[in-house]
Design a protein around this motif. Structure first.
Motif, PDB file in Angstrom:
ATOM      1  N   SER A  63      -7.886 -78.656  82.835  1.00  0.00           N
ATOM      2  CA  SER A  63      -8.836 -77.299  82.059  1.00  0.00           C
ATOM      3  C   SER A  63     -10.479 -77.269  83.217  1.00  0.00           C
ATOM      4  O   SER A  63     -10.652 -76.377  83.180  1.00  0.00           O
ATOM      5  CB  SER A  63      -8.834 -76.559  81.491  1.00  0.00           C
ATOM      6  OG  SER A  63      -7.437 -77.117  80.439  1.00  0.00           O
ATOM      7  N   ALA A  86     -11.298 -70.536  75.426  1.00  0.00           N
ATOM      8  CA  ALA A  86     -10.182 -71.550  74.781  1.00  0.00           C
ATOM      9  C   ALA A  86     -10.377 -72.939  75.281  1.00  0.00           C
ATOM     10  O   ALA A  86      -9.760 -73.857  74.684  1.00  0.00           O
ATOM     11  CB  ALA A  86      -9.675 -70.782  76.622  1.00  0.00           C
ATOM     12  N   THR A 110      -1.074 -73.554  75.459  1.00  0.00           N
ATOM     13  CA  THR A 110      -0.752 -71.389  75.077  1.00  0.00           C
ATOM     14  C   THR A 110      -2.162 -71.448  75.888  1.00  0.00           C
ATOM     15  O   THR A 110      -2.075 -70.674  76.351  1.00  0.00           O
ATOM     16  CB  THR A 110      -1.578 -71.506  73.482  1.00  0.00           C
ATOM     17  OG1 THR A 110      -0.419 -71.831  72.992  1.00  0.00           O
ATOM     18  CG2 THR A 110      -2.118 -69.733  73.828  1.00  0.00           C
ATOM     19  N   HIS A 111      -3.507 -72.886  76.321  1.00  0.00           N
ATOM     20  CA  HIS A 111      -4.795 -72.271  77.144  1.00  0.00           C
ATOM     21  C   HIS A 111      -5.207 -72.877  77.885  1.00  0.00           C
ATOM     22  O   HIS A 111      -5.417 -72.298  79.243  1.00  0.00           O
ATOM     23  CB  HIS A 111      -5.741 -72.380  76.084  1.00  0.00           C
ATOM     24  CG  HIS A 111      -5.916 -71.786  74.953  1.00  0.00           C
ATOM     25  ND1 HIS A 111      -6.125 -70.594  74.119  1.00  0.00           N
ATOM     26  CD2 HIS A 111      -5.780 -71.832  73.311  1.00  0.00           C
ATOM     27  CE1 HIS A 111      -6.642 -69.866  72.962  1.00  0.00           C
ATOM     28  NE2 HIS A 111      -5.777 -71.070  72.768  1.00  0.00           N
ATOM     29  N   ILE A 158      -6.046 -70.897  81.676  1.00  0.00           N
ATOM     30  CA  ILE A 158      -7.532 -71.441  81.967  1.00  0.00           C
ATOM     31  C   ILE A 158      -7.034 -71.737  83.897  1.00  0.00           C
ATOM     32  O   ILE A 158      -7.698 -71.187  84.186  1.00  0.00           O
ATOM     33  CB  ILE A 158      -8.072 -72.838  81.535  1.00  0.00           C
ATOM     34  CG1 ILE A 158      -8.299 -72.130  80.183  1.00  0.00           C
ATOM     35  CG2 ILE A 158      -9.919 -73.271  82.000  1.00  0.00           C
ATOM     36  CD1 ILE A 158      -9.274 -73.535  79.491  1.00  0.00           C
ATOM     37  N   MET A 177      -9.382 -75.847  73.014  1.00  0.00           N
ATOM     38  CA  MET A 177      -7.827 -76.556  72.917  1.00  0.00           C
ATOM     39  C   MET A 177      -8.623 -78.878  72.108  1.00  0.00           C
ATOM     40  O   MET A 177      -7.844 -79.219  72.064  1.00  0.00           O
ATOM     41  CB  MET A 177      -7.814 -76.836  74.339  1.00  0.00           C
ATOM     42  CG  MET A 177      -7.197 -76.264  74.798  1.00  0.00           C
ATOM     43  SD  MET A 177      -7.165 -76.129  76.426  1.00  0.00           S
ATOM     44  CE  MET A 177      -6.709 -77.423  77.499  1.00  0.00           C
ATOM     45  N   ASP A 233      -4.076 -70.586  65.540  1.00  0.00           N
ATOM     46  CA  ASP A 233      -5.323 -70.705  65.880  1.00  0.00           C
ATOM     47  C   ASP A 233      -5.873 -70.917  64.434  1.00  0.00           C
ATOM     48  O   ASP A 233      -7.089 -71.197  65.016  1.00  0.00           O
ATOM     49  CB  ASP A 233      -4.808 -69.276  66.011  1.00  0.00           C
ATOM     50  CG  ASP A 233      -5.029 -69.017  67.080  1.00  0.00           C
ATOM     51  OD1 ASP A 233      -6.012 -68.561  68.013  1.00  0.00           O
ATOM     52  OD2 ASP A 233      -4.879 -66.802  67.175  1.00  0.00           O
ATOM     53  N   HIS A 262     -14.136 -66.994  68.281  1.00  0.00           N
ATOM     54  CA  HIS A 262     -12.833 -67.235  68.369  1.00  0.00           C
ATOM     55  C   HIS A 262     -12.192 -67.110  66.989  1.00  0.00           C
ATOM     56  O   HIS A 262     -11.422 -66.670  66.831  1.00  0.00           O
ATOM     57  CB  HIS A 262     -12.423 -69.328  68.664  1.00  0.00           C
ATOM     58  CG  HIS A 262     -11.151 -69.395  68.155  1.00  0.00           C
ATOM     59  ND1 HIS A 262     -11.039 -69.720  66.808  1.00  0.00           N
ATOM     60  CD2 HIS A 262      -9.854 -69.038  69.105  1.00  0.00           C
ATOM     61  CE1 HIS A 262      -9.469 -70.097  67.078  1.00  0.00           C
ATOM     62  NE2 HIS A 262      -8.817 -69.161  67.938  1.00  0.00           N
ATOM     63  N   ARG A 307     -14.673 -66.255  78.486  1.00  0.00           N
ATOM     64  CA  ARG A 307     -13.346 -66.579  77.785  1.00  0.00           C
ATOM     65  C   ARG A 307     -12.693 -68.057  78.251  1.00  0.00           C
ATOM     66  O   ARG A 307     -12.058 -69.255  77.360  1.00  0.00           O
ATOM     67  CB  ARG A 307     -12.801 -65.359  78.420  1.00  0.00           C
ATOM     68  CG  ARG A 307     -12.749 -64.122  77.377  1.00  0.00           C
ATOM     69  CD  ARG A 307     -11.762 -63.587  77.065  1.00  0.00           C
ATOM     70  NE  ARG A 307     -12.102 -62.724  76.526  1.00  0.00           N
ATOM     71  CZ  ARG A 307     -12.106 -61.993  74.777  1.00  0.00           C
ATOM     72  NH1 ARG A 307     -12.267 -62.901  74.220  1.00  0.00           N
ATOM     73  NH2 ARG A 307     -12.790 -61.586  74.104  1.00  0.00           N
ATOM     74  N   GLN A 308     -12.889 -68.774  79.506  1.00  0.00           N
ATOM     75  CA  GLN A 308     -12.188 -69.776  79.830  1.00  0.00           C
ATOM     76  C   GLN A 308     -12.705 -70.789  78.735  1.00  0.00           C
ATOM     77  O   GLN A 308     -12.087 -72.030  78.635  1.00  0.00           O
ATOM     78  CB  GLN A 308     -12.643 -70.391  80.972  1.00  0.00           C
ATOM     79  CG  GLN A 308     -11.250 -69.519  82.435  1.00  0.00           C
ATOM     80  CD  GLN A 308     -11.196 -69.428  83.574  1.00  0.00           C
ATOM     81  OE1 GLN A 308     -11.389 -70.312  83.586  1.00  0.00           O
ATOM     82  NE2 GLN A 308     -10.821 -68.510  83.989  1.00  0.00           N
TER      83      GLN A 308
END
Lengths: 396, 322
Positions: free
Chosen positions: B200, B237, B267-268, B272, B241, A296, A327, B233-234
């Motif tokens: 993605s 993400a 992770t993302h 997605i 990335m 993160d 974020h 939110r997608q």
């Protein structure tokens, strides 16, 4: 050291200057992850921030004519990386430095810039932000505070709320309506209201973290404000402020990622010092969450660095600030929960360093509740991303 | 400063790569190899003396991104890395791979025994390939496709099917030492992340298109805040990335940034793609909506990159080295 002595410093030589200066000048007891830490007083913070400015670590991109250092946003980033790496206190003047100042630079008159800006950097005047109202939180267009013409100046009447630092502020960056409520976004004007003007009453509100000098209600009853304290024309001032805010959301508190990393390393160091916490560092589930935090943090860094390059290159950054803010604030909340959970398992005989970490992370955990609310809530940011980053049609 | 890279911008490869990927639709592996070699894409990371372009990793990222976005049915990442890393030890093989006349792949899972027996796995499109690079106790070895038995393994990927490779103890064409293998494996991380970013992007674009056009309750799905926030939110993400990958690209010596970039993608990207299926409703569960193909590919890339092992490695760097 005065700024005039380091005109040639850019890039890595500037970083060396910042790092060396911080190592030599941070007052004892000011770092929250070091032994002997005590919460600094307001006066100590003011003196420290003024010293940072004199050393070239604040007002970095502001023009020299107004007390700044006339450097690029790259040097601003470098200074923030170094400041963030240390567990220094948050600025007690961030509204002045990161909100009022940039707006004044964008729309203030020459006379206003000379009057307000050096006082902000030298920590002589702190500012508060008078935007939110009881009936206008996320929906600022609903604000009701009125500014009416009074000869050459204005009279302002209304009520502001969630005004952080109102009690200590010399000035309030205040948004008021010059026309009827139905005008919504039209007729909104910005003022630099002196907080000692007659008719202003400040009533502190107790925050969930019980922070001294937290937010307050501000009541304005027919407060006289001179034309010299009006920022831009009605409409124009607000429109410019919105533009500035879009950039500020992406560039303010640029040290975040590096402070976040400092907090993560502090948590791990604290766990090493307690027999009951040490095993957590060998636990696969906690190792996973700690490494997720590091990922993160790399994303927070990866979000801010290209914005700096884009702004230096003169490119628009659009609504990227919303992505960054969303974020960071959510990642920081996840981390704060993890830190609370881990530190809650400390032994009753934990050493002072662990007690100090518990105290720091309790503050961070509570403060993190505000981070997804202030500067546009999570829900508002999601709306901005949908509307202005993804450009989704309204679909009516 | 490498002369060949003076004045070149990695972003300029994005468009030509997207065109090349589109032109590969429907072609078999040999045809794809020939088509991509024409544009110099297979050897872009290989040195010029084996017919490569001698470019650094940054230039491969937009190409892998385009391959991910276009669901390219070819082990492009493996091909690029083989042409680059075989050049010093097996220049003729590297040249054939860069030129598209020979095909190669890499088995990402497992380690062969020192005598090159045993079974390794997660080798994309190993069936019918000319060369397979397999990990060994002291690095890696390149074995001929004719000397191994490749069989399909249980894997989600339908685009570049993953194979299990049974070894027969045959002599290798060449070996890579441990440092060379490690370098190759580390270089694969940002390239995989780029492929996942591309996949993605396509998933999110398909989801946006669907919710914009699909009407329910008298209005398009996109009019619903729940749907707008899901897509926001997608996007969050996806840009996370991309941010981590951009950072890793700018800091080629930073192992934490490089691994974090891959792990951010690992992770993302699945979320997605899974979210894009959800946004499609029942349509998302059908074979013809291509989101599932990207999800399959993303999951294979995550496994090939050994995401769980790398997460622990990152934790070790953070915790044990502190």
């Amino acid at each position: 050291m005065m700024d005039g002595m380091l005109p040639e410093l850019t890039g890595e030589s500037f970083r060396t200057h910042v790092r060396d200066w911080l190592a030599a000048n941070v007052p004892p007891g000011m770092l929250a992850d070091q032994p002997g830490y005590t919460t600094p007083t307001l006066d100590q913070c003011r003196a420290w921030e003024a010293a940072m400015h004199r050393a070239g670590l604040a007002g970095i991109t502001w023009p020299k004519a107004y007390g700044g250092h006339g450097r690029t946003l790259r040097e601003h980033l470098i200074a923030n990386q170094e400041i963030g790496a240390l567990a220094l206190p948050e600025s007690v003047s961030s509204i002045g430095k990161e909100l009022a100042g940039p707006i004044i630079l964008a729309i203030g008159t020459e006379e206003q810039k000379r009057r307000y800006l050096p006082a902000i950097l030298e920590m002589r005047e702190m500012w508060c932000q008078g935007f939110s109202e009881p009936e206008a939180g996320s929906d600022l267009a609903g604000l009701r505070t009125r500014a009416v013409r009074d000869g050459g100046g204005w009279r302002i009447t209304g009520q502001k709320v969630w005004t952080s630092g109102a009690a200590k502020a010399a000035r309030c960056l205040l948004l008021a309506r010059t026309g009827p409520l139905e005008d919504r976004h039209k007729g909104l004007a910005l003022f630099a209201v002196p907080m000692d003007a007659p008719g202003i009453r400040v009533r502190p509100i107790r925050q969930i973290n019980d922070k001294a000098g937290g937010f307050a209600e501000v009541f304005l009853d027919d407060v006289p404000v001179g034309q010299e304290d009006a920022l831009g024309a009605p409409d124009e001032g607000w429109a410019a402020a919105i533009r500035v805010l879009g950039i500020e959301r992406a560039t303010n508190r640029m040290y975040r990622a590096w402070r976040f990393e400092n907090e993560l390393r502090h948590l791990i160091a604290a766990c090493r010092q307690d027999a009951a916490l040490m095993p957590l560092l060998r636990d696969g589930a906690y190792r996973r969450r700690l490494s997720d935090t590091l990922i993160d943090i790399e994303i927070v860094k990866g979000n801010v660095e290209p914005v700096v390059e884009a702004l230096v290159a003169g490119e628009p950054i659009g609504a990227r600030g919303s992505l960054m803010k969303l974020h960071w604030s959510e990642a920081h909340q996840r981390f704060a929960s993890l830190a609370m959970e881990m530190l809650s398992q400390a032994s009753p005989e934990a050493p002072p360093a662990v007690i100090a970490a518990q105290k720091r992370f309790k503050d961070i955990y509570l403060q993190a509740r505000a981070e997804t609310i202030y500067a546009g809530t999570t829900e508002i940011q999601l709306g901005i991303i949908a509307d202005r980053v993804l450009n989704l049609p309204r679909g009516k | 400063m490498d002369i060949t890279q003076g004045g070149l911008d990695p972003a300029e490869f994005a468009d030509s790569a997207a065109r090349a990927v589109a032109a590969c639709a429907g072609l078999h592996a040999a045809g794809i190899a020939a088509r991509l070699a024409e544009d110099g894409l297979l050897g872009m990371l290989a040195p010029e003396d084996v017919g490569g372009l001698g470019l650094d990793l940054r230039f491969a990222l937009p190409v892998l991104q385009a391959a991910g976005a276009g669901d390219l049915a070819f082990p492009l990442l493996e091909t690029m890395l083989l042409a680059r890393h075989l050049a010093p030890v097996a220049p003729a093989v590297a040249e054939a791979i860069a030129g598209g006349s020979a095909r190669g792949t890499i088995a990402w899972a497992g380690t062969a025994r020192a005598d090159l027996t045993g079974t390794v796995g997660r080798a994309p499109m190993a069936e019918g390939t000319d060369w397979v690079l397999v990990r060994t106790p002291d690095g890696a070895a390149l074995v001929a496709g004719g000397d191994v038995t490749a069989t399909a393994m249980i894997s989600l990927d339908e685009t570049a099917a993953e194979h299990r490779v049974a070894l027969s103890g045959a002599n290798p064409a060449c070996r890579l030492d441990a440092a060379a293998w490690e370098a190759l494996a580390e270089e694969a991380l940002p390239l995989r992340a780029a492929a996942m970013v591309g996949a993605s992007e396509t998933c999110l674009a398909l989801a946006v298109e669907h919710v914009t056009n699909r009407r329910q309750f008298g209005k398009p799905l996109v009019a619903n805040q729940a749907m707008r926030h899901l897509l926001a939110r997608q996007k969050l993400a996806l840009e996370g990335m991309r941010g981590a990958l951009t950072r890793a690209t700018a800091r080629p010596g930073d192992a934490v940034a490089r691994r974090a970039a891959f792990l951010a993608a690992a992770t993302h990207a699945p979320l997605i793609a899974e979210g894009a299926i959800q946004a499609h409703g029942g349509m998302g569960f059908t074979w013809e909506v291509p989101v599932h193909r990207h999800l399959r590919r993303i999951r294979a890339l995550e496994a090939q990159g050994e995401a769980p092992r790398l997460r622990e490695a990152l934790a070790a760097t953070l915790i044990d080295a502190n």
